[in-house]
Design an enzyme around this catalytic site. Structure first.
Site, short mmCIF file in Angstrom:
data_model
loop_
_atom_site.label_atom_id
_atom_site.label_comp_id
_atom_site.label_asym_id
_atom_site.label_seq_id
_atom_site.Cartn_x
_atom_site.Cartn_y
_atom_site.Cartn_z
CG LEU A 169 -2.18 -0.79 1.33
CD1 LEU A 169 -2.73 -0.86 2.78
CD2 LEU A 169 -3.18 -0.50 0.10
CG ASP A 170 0.21 4.66 -2.52
OD1 ASP A 170 0.68 3.70 -3.06
OD2 ASP A 170 -1.17 5.01 -2.97
NE ARG A 171 6.73 7.23 3.09
CZ ARG A 171 7.86 7.06 3.84
NH1 ARG A 171 8.11 7.20 4.99
NH2 ARG A 171 9.16 6.95 2.92
NE ARG A 273 -2.12 9.06 -3.43
CZ ARG A 273 -0.77 9.00 -2.97
NH1 ARG A 273 -0.31 7.96 -2.73
NH2 ARG A 273 -0.31 10.29 -2.89
#
Length: 337
Positions: A169-171, A273
């Site tokens: 997952l993205d930070r 996103r």
């Protein structure tokens, strides 16, 4: 593609129960909520004239076959009377009561959960072959170039070198991730599900603006190729771009924001996103893609479905929306209560 469990997982009366893990036997069957409960529903305007089983399945996050089985077993009541006809068309305002059967407990012990929190993550599910963990926002999935803590490091510290994080997952995002704990054969069976896009992943997101309805039931497909450029995703065609498909469902609109359920047909860098920013509706807290300021990125991986590598049993795990994101919901979510 069917959106599962997203509606109830964000509701306050389910948040406490959302940390439980439910599972049931049967490949490909879904079970999204804790069992051994009585659930009461009111038929919404958008559900009028729909079959009883469809509404029960959609609202409780069940496979349609399970909803029909509950009706047939006499576990569903409509306006105070037992209703076994799963195809019965509903009217606005009708009261539906569903009695859910009991399920086995979560095999992750309380001690396991405390140890996991010490490693910077929460443990949602664990047995000898796999674990499902909840990554908090701000913690990178893998060690960053500049060094520092990461989820992968915390997993090795808790479970040993055999612990393998199978996707990321993205930070800035939070939510569920799959971890292999077994032997190489077990790990490969899990990794193959990820590569072949058979790992089911559902997200909750809060986007800016009021998204228009899709073709049916507020669902919409975003089918736009994505290219990675300098660590950022760009919607573009041509050399270096890859097919990317994102499916969204609008759960609520209001206060110049939209609450979305999101599922991925592909898994590209920053796909959700980038796609929403391309539509002109970036996520709250997503400054990189033009989103407005917020306490954090409004993206949470709330559902994960996987076939157990040893038994083939279908597991579906849920994680409720974090408190920091629930605070952004009152006006956007209140219109559909």
């Amino acid at each position: 593609m069917r959106f599962v469990g997203c509606w109830d997982v964000v509701r306050r009366d389910v948040v406490r129960r959302g940390e439980k893990v439910t599972h049931r036997r049967g490949r490909g069957q879904r079970s999204a909520l804790p069992r051994g409960e009585k659930r009461t529903l009111r038929v919404l305007a958008s559900e009028a004239k729909r079959p009883l089983a469809d509404v029960v399945a959609g609202r409780l996050g069940l496979a349609i076959v399970d909803a029909r089985t509950l009706c047939d077993a006499g576990s569903v009541w409509l306006d105070g009377r037992r209703q076994r006809d799963a195809s019965r068309a509903l009217r606005v305002g009708q009261r539906v009561v569903v009695h859910l059967p009991a399920a086995p407990p979560n095999p992750a012990s309380l001690a396991d959960r405390r140890d996991a929190r010490g490693g910077g993550f929460e443990l949602a599910w664990r047995d000898a072959q796999l674990a499902v963990v909840v990554k908090p926002a701000g913690l990178p999935s893998i060690p960053p170039r500049e060094g520092g803590p990461s989820l992968a490091g915390g997993l090795r510290g808790r479970f040993g070198d055999a612990a393998t994080l199978l996707h990321r997952l993205d930070r800035e995002a939070s939510g569920l991730l799959l971890v292999s704990l077994g032997d190489p054969e077990s790990r490969e069976r899990l990794a193959r599900q990820v590569r072949e896009h058979r790992l089911e992943r559902g997200y909750l997101a809060i986007a800016t603006g009021i998204l228009a309805a899709g073709e049916a039931d507020d669902e919409r497909l975003i089918d736009q190729p994505i290219a990675a450029r300098r660590g950022q995703a760009v919607v573009a065609k041509g050399p270096g771009s890859k097919a990317a498909r994102t499916r969204i469902r609008v759960l609520a609109r209001g206060a110049e924001r939209s609450l979305l359920a999101v599922e991925l047909d592909t898994g590209r860098l920053h796909q959700i996103r980038a796609h929403l920013a391309h539509l002109g509706h970036p996520l709250l807290g997503d400054a990189r893609y033009g989103g407005p300021e917020a306490p954090r990125l409004a993206l949470h991986a709330h559902r994960l479905g996987v076939a157990h590598p040893s038994t083939g049993e279908r597991l579906e795990i849920h994680s409720p929306l974090p408190a920091a994101l629930r605070q952004l919901l009152p006006r956007a979510y209140g219109e559909r209560r």
